[in-house]
Scaffold this motif. Structure first.
Motif, PDB file in Angstrom:
ATOM      1  N   SER A 148      92.009  14.073  56.874  1.00 48.45           N
ATOM      2  CA  SER A 148      92.807  13.070  56.177  1.00 48.45           C
ATOM      3  C   SER A 148      92.107  12.579  54.913  1.00 48.45           C
ATOM      4  O   SER A 148      92.714  12.480  53.846  1.00 48.45           O
ATOM      5  N   SER A 149      90.828  12.285  55.027  1.00 47.44           N
ATOM      6  CA  SER A 149      90.085  11.761  53.879  1.00 47.44           C
ATOM      7  C   SER A 149      90.024  12.779  52.752  1.00 47.44           C
ATOM      8  O   SER A 149      90.231  12.439  51.575  1.00 47.44           O
ATOM      9  N   LEU A 150      89.751  14.023  53.073  1.00 49.05           N
ATOM     10  CA  LEU A 150      89.681  15.067  52.046  1.00 49.05           C
ATOM     11  C   LEU A 150      91.025  15.248  51.360  1.00 49.05           C
ATOM     12  O   LEU A 150      91.092  15.454  50.135  1.00 49.05           O
ATOM     13  N   SER A 151      92.090  15.156  52.127  1.00 50.82           N
ATOM     14  CA  SER A 151      93.435  15.304  51.563  1.00 50.82           C
ATOM     15  C   SER A 151      93.702  14.236  50.515  1.00 50.82           C
ATOM     16  O   SER A 151      94.239  14.520  49.428  1.00 50.82           O
ATOM     17  N   ALA A 152      93.315  13.001  50.821  1.00 46.70           N
ATOM     18  CA  ALA A 152      93.495  11.909  49.868  1.00 46.70           C
ATOM     19  C   ALA A 152      92.601  12.103  48.651  1.00 46.70           C
ATOM     20  O   ALA A 152      93.031  11.895  47.508  1.00 46.70           O
ATOM     21  N   LEU A 153      91.366  12.507  48.867  1.00 50.81           N
ATOM     22  CA  LEU A 153      90.424  12.690  47.757  1.00 50.81           C
ATOM     23  C   LEU A 153      90.894  13.783  46.803  1.00 50.81           C
ATOM     24  O   LEU A 153      90.788  13.638  45.576  1.00 50.81           O
ATOM     25  N   VAL A 154      91.410  14.872  47.353  1.00 51.32           N
ATOM     26  CA  VAL A 154      91.926  15.958  46.513  1.00 51.32           C
ATOM     27  C   VAL A 154      93.109  15.467  45.684  1.00 51.32           C
ATOM     28  O   VAL A 154      93.188  15.705  44.464  1.00 51.32           O
ATOM     29  N   ALA A 155      94.039  14.754  46.327  1.00 56.63           N
ATOM     30  CA  ALA A 155      95.216  14.243  45.610  1.00 56.63           C
ATOM     31  C   ALA A 155      94.805  13.263  44.513  1.00 56.63           C
ATOM     32  O   ALA A 155      95.401  13.247  43.432  1.00 56.63           O
TER      33      ALA A 155
END
Length: 205
Positions: A148-155
């Motif tokens: 979840s955290s990586l998904s937000a960081l990428v976006a």
């Protein structure tokens, strides 16, 4: 002449926009909802965060979803209210301070969440198509990585770049600032991602 083109009134109205944004953003919905549901203080479980991800650790998915929605909508409300009252520049100021309000709420000793939901809400108010793009990027990254955290960081890297290309520049600047601050708030997640110890979506603690 609009209020914000009058140099005498603009500072006061921008300050009022900041105050409205901050007060809306600082409402700790995660804490309020968990207490109303009889689940105690969400700050005493999991990461100690007041956001939806930590609320989910109570085991109440509906409460987590409500927290996510309300944390987003307070950012949207700040942008839309300021825009309706005083225009575009005021809406950006209100959105920025709504985000800061969520991260640093005065009511909780300036210890708030990491801002992803409020970030999305500000996007919805200021650049709706970019909010949709953020959601699609998050879903795609989460599907591939289950982080979840990586998904937000990428976006939060892709969306500011897209805005600088597509404009307007003032919105791009706002979203860039939100991304930089949110990346800083996610520094512990980044360390865990690099170490391979970050929890994946659906993984039990």
């Amino acid at each position: 002449m609009s209020a914000l083109t009058d140099w005498q009134t603009a500072p006061a109205l921008l300050a009022l926009s900041a105050l409205i944004g901050y007060l809306l953003g600082s409402i700790p919905f995660g804490l309020i909802l968990t207490r109303m549901a009889g689940l105690g203080d969400v700050r005493k479980i999991g990461s100690g965060n007041i956001g939806a991800t930590n609320v989910l650790r109570t085991g109440n998915k509906k409460l987590a979803a409500a927290t996510l929605l309300l944390d987003a909508l307070k950012g949207t409300a700040a942008v839309l209210v300021a825009n309706a009252l005083w225009g575009y520049e005021a809406s950006l100021v209100a959105g920025f301070f709504a985000f800061l309000g969520h991260l640093f709420p005065v009511w909780l000793g300036f210890k708030g969440g990491k801002g992803v939901a409020t970030y999305i809400g500000v996007l919805l108010g200021a650049a709706p198509l970019m909010m949709l793009a953020f959601a699609l990027i998050w879903i795609a990254t989460a599907f591939i990585t289950r982080y979840s955290s990586l998904s937000a960081l990428v976006a939060m890297v892709i969306i500011p770049v897209a805005l600088w290309v597509l404009g307007p520049e003032k919105t791009a600047l706002l979203v860039t600032l939100l991304s930089v601050i949110s990346w800083w708030k996610h520094r512990e997640n980044i360390k865990r991602l690099m170490a391979g110890t970050e929890s994946r979506i659906g993984q039990k603690s």
